[in-house]
Design a protein around this motif. Sequence first.
Motif, PDB file in Angstrom:
ATOM      1  N   ARG A 193     -12.784   4.637 -11.292  1.00 25.86           N
ATOM      2  CA  ARG A 193     -13.402   5.718 -10.503  1.00 25.86           C
ATOM      3  C   ARG A 193     -14.704   6.161 -11.158  1.00 25.86           C
ATOM      4  O   ARG A 193     -15.700   6.398 -10.484  1.00 25.86           O
ATOM      5  CB  ARG A 193     -12.446   6.907 -10.390  1.00 25.86           C
ATOM      6  CG  ARG A 193     -11.287   6.652  -9.440  1.00 25.86           C
ATOM      7  CD  ARG A 193     -10.323   7.815  -9.434  1.00 25.86           C
ATOM      8  NE  ARG A 193     -10.939   9.031  -8.917  1.00 25.86           N
ATOM      9  CZ  ARG A 193     -10.449  10.257  -9.126  1.00 25.86           C
ATOM     10  NH1 ARG A 193      -9.366  10.417  -9.857  1.00 25.86           N
ATOM     11  NH2 ARG A 193     -11.042  11.300  -8.611  1.00 25.86           N
ATOM     12  N   PRO A 242       0.818  -1.223   0.000  1.00 26.50           N
ATOM     13  CA  PRO A 242       0.000   0.000   0.000  1.00 26.50           C
ATOM     14  C   PRO A 242       0.852   1.274   0.000  1.00 26.50           C
ATOM     15  O   PRO A 242       0.495   2.252  -0.672  1.00 26.50           O
ATOM     16  CB  PRO A 242      -0.804  -0.103   1.305  1.00 26.50           C
ATOM     17  CG  PRO A 242      -0.813  -1.544   1.624  1.00 26.50           C
ATOM     18  CD  PRO A 242       0.492  -2.091   1.135  1.00 26.50           C
ATOM     19  N   PHE A 251      -7.880   0.259  -5.590  1.00 29.56           N
ATOM     20  CA  PHE A 251      -6.616  -0.391  -5.227  1.00 29.56           C
ATOM     21  C   PHE A 251      -6.761  -1.910  -5.256  1.00 29.56           C
ATOM     22  O   PHE A 251      -5.976  -2.606  -5.901  1.00 29.56           O
ATOM     23  CB  PHE A 251      -6.165   0.080  -3.836  1.00 29.56           C
ATOM     24  CG  PHE A 251      -4.972  -0.665  -3.305  1.00 29.56           C
ATOM     25  CD1 PHE A 251      -3.720  -0.495  -3.878  1.00 29.56           C
ATOM     26  CD2 PHE A 251      -5.106  -1.531  -2.232  1.00 29.56           C
ATOM     27  CE1 PHE A 251      -2.621  -1.183  -3.394  1.00 29.56           C
ATOM     28  CE2 PHE A 251      -4.003  -2.223  -1.745  1.00 29.56           C
ATOM     29  CZ  PHE A 251      -2.767  -2.049  -2.323  1.00 29.56           C
ATOM     30  N   PHE A 252      -7.782  -2.425  -4.572  1.00 27.67           N
ATOM     31  CA  PHE A 252      -7.896  -3.880  -4.435  1.00 27.67           C
ATOM     32  C   PHE A 252      -8.383  -4.563  -5.704  1.00 27.67           C
ATOM     33  O   PHE A 252      -7.935  -5.655  -6.031  1.00 27.67           O
ATOM     34  CB  PHE A 252      -8.831  -4.236  -3.269  1.00 27.67           C
ATOM     35  CG  PHE A 252      -8.190  -4.051  -1.925  1.00 27.67           C
ATOM     36  CD1 PHE A 252      -7.123  -4.863  -1.544  1.00 27.67           C
ATOM     37  CD2 PHE A 252      -8.616  -3.061  -1.062  1.00 27.67           C
ATOM     38  CE1 PHE A 252      -6.501  -4.680  -0.323  1.00 27.67           C
ATOM     39  CE2 PHE A 252      -8.005  -2.874   0.166  1.00 27.67           C
ATOM     40  CZ  PHE A 252      -6.946  -3.689   0.541  1.00 27.67           C
ATOM     41  N   PRO A 277     -11.460   4.828  -3.656  1.00 26.40           N
ATOM     42  CA  PRO A 277     -10.010   4.594  -3.712  1.00 26.40           C
ATOM     43  C   PRO A 277      -9.591   3.188  -3.265  1.00 26.40           C
ATOM     44  O   PRO A 277      -8.715   2.584  -3.877  1.00 26.40           O
ATOM     45  CB  PRO A 277      -9.441   5.637  -2.759  1.00 26.40           C
ATOM     46  CG  PRO A 277     -10.521   6.594  -2.473  1.00 26.40           C
ATOM     47  CD  PRO A 277     -11.815   5.992  -2.865  1.00 26.40           C
ATOM     48  N   TYR A 278     -10.237   2.653  -2.227  1.00 28.20           N
ATOM     49  CA  TYR A 278      -9.834   1.330  -1.748  1.00 28.20           C
ATOM     50  C   TYR A 278     -10.222   0.259  -2.758  1.00 28.20           C
ATOM     51  O   TYR A 278      -9.443  -0.661  -3.042  1.00 28.20           O
ATOM     52  CB  TYR A 278     -10.456   1.035  -0.380  1.00 28.20           C
ATOM     53  CG  TYR A 278      -9.819   1.857   0.711  1.00 28.20           C
ATOM     54  CD1 TYR A 278      -8.583   1.478   1.254  1.00 28.20           C
ATOM     55  CD2 TYR A 278     -10.412   3.021   1.171  1.00 28.20           C
ATOM     56  CE1 TYR A 278      -7.974   2.249   2.222  1.00 28.20           C
ATOM     57  CE2 TYR A 278      -9.807   3.800   2.145  1.00 28.20           C
ATOM     58  CZ  TYR A 278      -8.589   3.413   2.669  1.00 28.20           C
ATOM     59  OH  TYR A 278      -7.985   4.179   3.620  1.00 28.20           O
ATOM     60  N   ALA A 279     -11.434   0.392  -3.295  1.00 31.70           N
ATOM     61  CA  ALA A 279     -11.887  -0.581  -4.292  1.00 31.70           C
ATOM     62  C   ALA A 279     -10.988  -0.518  -5.525  1.00 31.70           C
ATOM     63  O   ALA A 279     -10.635  -1.552  -6.103  1.00 31.70           O
ATOM     64  CB  ALA A 279     -13.335  -0.304  -4.666  1.00 31.70           C
ATOM     65  N   GLU A 320      -7.325   3.131 -13.770  1.00 33.61           N
ATOM     66  CA  GLU A 320      -7.820   3.495 -12.445  1.00 33.61           C
ATOM     67  C   GLU A 320      -8.896   4.578 -12.563  1.00 33.61           C
ATOM     68  O   GLU A 320      -9.870   4.583 -11.809  1.00 33.61           O
ATOM     69  CB  GLU A 320      -6.667   3.978 -11.568  1.00 33.61           C
ATOM     70  CG  GLU A 320      -5.714   2.848 -11.246  1.00 33.61           C
ATOM     71  CD  GLU A 320      -4.649   3.250 -10.238  1.00 33.61           C
ATOM     72  OE1 GLU A 320      -4.892   4.177  -9.452  1.00 33.61           O
ATOM     73  OE2 GLU A 320      -3.583   2.635 -10.237  1.00 33.61           O
ATOM     74  N   TYR A 358       1.996   1.929  -3.434  1.00 30.59           N
ATOM     75  CA  TYR A 358       0.873   2.417  -4.254  1.00 30.59           C
ATOM     76  C   TYR A 358       0.673   3.913  -4.031  1.00 30.59           C
ATOM     77  O   TYR A 358       0.530   4.685  -4.980  1.00 30.59           O
ATOM     78  CB  TYR A 358      -0.389   1.650  -3.887  1.00 30.59           C
ATOM     79  CG  TYR A 358      -1.624   2.060  -4.656  1.00 30.59           C
ATOM     80  CD1 TYR A 358      -1.720   1.797  -6.012  1.00 30.59           C
ATOM     81  CD2 TYR A 358      -2.682   2.704  -4.028  1.00 30.59           C
ATOM     82  CE1 TYR A 358      -2.834   2.167  -6.721  1.00 30.59           C
ATOM     83  CE2 TYR A 358      -3.810   3.074  -4.732  1.00 30.59           C
ATOM     84  CZ  TYR A 358      -3.879   2.802  -6.079  1.00 30.59           C
ATOM     85  OH  TYR A 358      -4.992   3.170  -6.788  1.00 30.59           O
ATOM     86  N   ALA A 359       0.709   4.298  -2.744  1.00 25.85           N
ATOM     87  CA  ALA A 359       0.543   5.717  -2.429  1.00 25.85           C
ATOM     88  C   ALA A 359       1.689   6.530  -3.024  1.00 25.85           C
ATOM     89  O   ALA A 359       1.468   7.579  -3.632  1.00 25.85           O
ATOM     90  CB  ALA A 359       0.478   5.915  -0.924  1.00 25.85           C
ATOM     91  N   TYR A 378     -16.206   3.360  -8.295  1.00 30.95           N
ATOM     92  CA  TYR A 378     -15.439   2.707  -7.233  1.00 30.95           C
ATOM     93  C   TYR A 378     -14.606   3.731  -6.470  1.00 30.95           C
ATOM     94  O   TYR A 378     -14.010   4.634  -7.058  1.00 30.95           O
ATOM     95  CB  TYR A 378     -14.549   1.619  -7.819  1.00 30.95           C
ATOM     96  CG  TYR A 378     -15.342   0.434  -8.303  1.00 30.95           C
ATOM     97  CD1 TYR A 378     -15.562  -0.657  -7.479  1.00 30.95           C
ATOM     98  CD2 TYR A 378     -15.916   0.428  -9.565  1.00 30.95           C
ATOM     99  CE1 TYR A 378     -16.322  -1.736  -7.901  1.00 30.95           C
ATOM    100  CE2 TYR A 378     -16.683  -0.638 -10.011  1.00 30.95           C
ATOM    101  CZ  TYR A 378     -16.879  -1.713  -9.166  1.00 30.95           C
ATOM    102  OH  TYR A 378     -17.631  -2.779  -9.584  1.00 30.95           O
TER     103      TYR A 378
END
Lengths: 275, 358
Positions: free
Chosen positions: A177, A94, A187-188, A183-185, A173, A97-98, A181
Amino acid sequence: MGAQMAKRITLGTIAARLALVCVVIFAVFPVIWTLLNSFKEVVDIVTPTPKLFFSPTLENFQYVFERPSVRLGLTNSGIVVFSSVVIGALFGIPAAYALAHMKSRMGEEIKFFVLSLRFLPPVAVAIPLMSIYLDLGLYDTRLSLTLTYVLLTLSTIIWLSIPAFERVPTNIEEAARLDGYGPYAVFFLVALPVAGPSLFGAIIFSFILVWNEFLIALMLTTSEAKTLPIVASEFTLLGRNVPWGILNASVIVLSIPPLIFLGVLSGFLNRMFKK
Amino acid sequence: MSNITCKKLTKKYGDLQVVHGFDLDVKDEEFIVFLGPSGCGKSTILRMMAGLEDVTTGTLEIGGRDVTTAEPGERGVAMVFQNYALYPHMTVRKNIAFGLRRSGLSAEEIETKVNDVVKMLALAPYLDRKPSQMSGGQQQRVAIARAIVKTPEVFLFDEPLSNLDAKLRQQLRVEIAKLHKQLKTTTVFVTHDQLEAMTLADRIVLMNGGNAEQIGTPQEIYTKPRTLFVADFIGSPSMNFLPGKIDGVSADTSVGKFNLGAASFAAPTSGSATLGIRPQNISLVQQNDTDIALKGTVVFTEYLGNEVMMIVDCNGTEVSIVVNANDILDEGTDVTLFLAQDALHIFDTDSGLRLNND
């Protein structure tokens, strides 16, 4: 003319192949010799003429596995390496990713800091940590070794995962959005699966790094938390006659987990990439 | 109700301002095309509509609802990207259904909707493929399907055809036009290709340097370009420009002096004017008494099939013309060109504005 060209190319290819074979033999032969020696009795190892054919024995491995110190080392290595890699991945991925999305000066500074964790010689870190752990009563425990290894796995995983996430096209991504979705969705469900194969590489690399780690373990453990590399190295101190067979067998035992990991996962990775 | 209203939209990246107070009313069911060179801010405005870029100042409404700061997923928009942006780890079916999984529909409803769209775009044979196993054209059709299946209030297209080869581009362009006729969803389409803009748009927004240079129907933009920039950008080959001075009805240009008595225009402020005429409006035979005649020599010809493009050197100024392919002339031939005055555009050189009274 054409035939001549073909011939020249063939000669060149043969030369290249030969050079390659020499390099491979140079690199692999010691490993193969170690493997052979681990199945030999001492008599067969110390003969002046090297023996390629001999009656193999499992005595060395039997000896290695029967030693309580080896079993303890194996358990310690297993627990410490597994925990530090899992913790490193849990936090590192994570974080990477950030950082991959942080297009600012601050992001660059953090990336450099993470890399700088790998600049220092391990000894420089190990000595202060040793005294800290002694004060805290954590010296020679799996916990302290795991904590220290997390520093290694975390920085390695972050550093290797950033490019993996940077290769995920931004538009994918953004599309997620727009599909509603958060931000967490994103990512996962999108970034993680797309970057997955490269992330596996980062995790494997950090696993091998801490599995083989010697110097820090040597300084932070004395008996209870000793890892396998430390235990294996101690076989050289078993008296005047170096027990070559046992030493070789312990080296083989030490090398097997990373090899299995790489072998199994590289197949998996190949499949991932082909699809 | 799914009109879009942009009020004084601006966008700044640090000190760099890329959109300067953009105003636009997109009517319900309208097909709007943003056209302009790269870096003109057209994609930025589209991305602000999508919610992928923050609006620096100004307001944005979709369907009468202020969405200036709304999340992309809450705006009722669907977007198609230039590079398709399909989820590479999912099959075509999952790609299309992904946006519906958030909508609270049952699995059967999703299935029905996906099947409808798949039928509409003839994607059935590819449903179980991954995007990497498809051509660019097919991938973009999947991306369009993914946008349609959500039945959004607004479609946003960000140069969707730019990555495709010429033939596919044309096919997909027609397909997009048909889909719009069928679905009537309000659409904003960004492109740098004037052919796409002319063929698809109800209205074109011609962008330049973060401003709307002209907003109008394709016919308006083509026949009444508001500025020199628009006149130069639209039309292929480009409009011919003859810079010079205008005093009353007499013009003094690089190709000679002539009388503009048959044209109706306002006087340029400083007297500097640029005459513009499209290559298609120049003839090799005289049509009217008022036609302006220019003598020159053919220096270059380009055969285009049913037409031929020729460059004629008139007194040091190169003028391009497009005529019927049967009228092709050899390079080096002397010709007289006839410029129809009613097709002449007169621009104020200083302000760039068109001066014609029509």
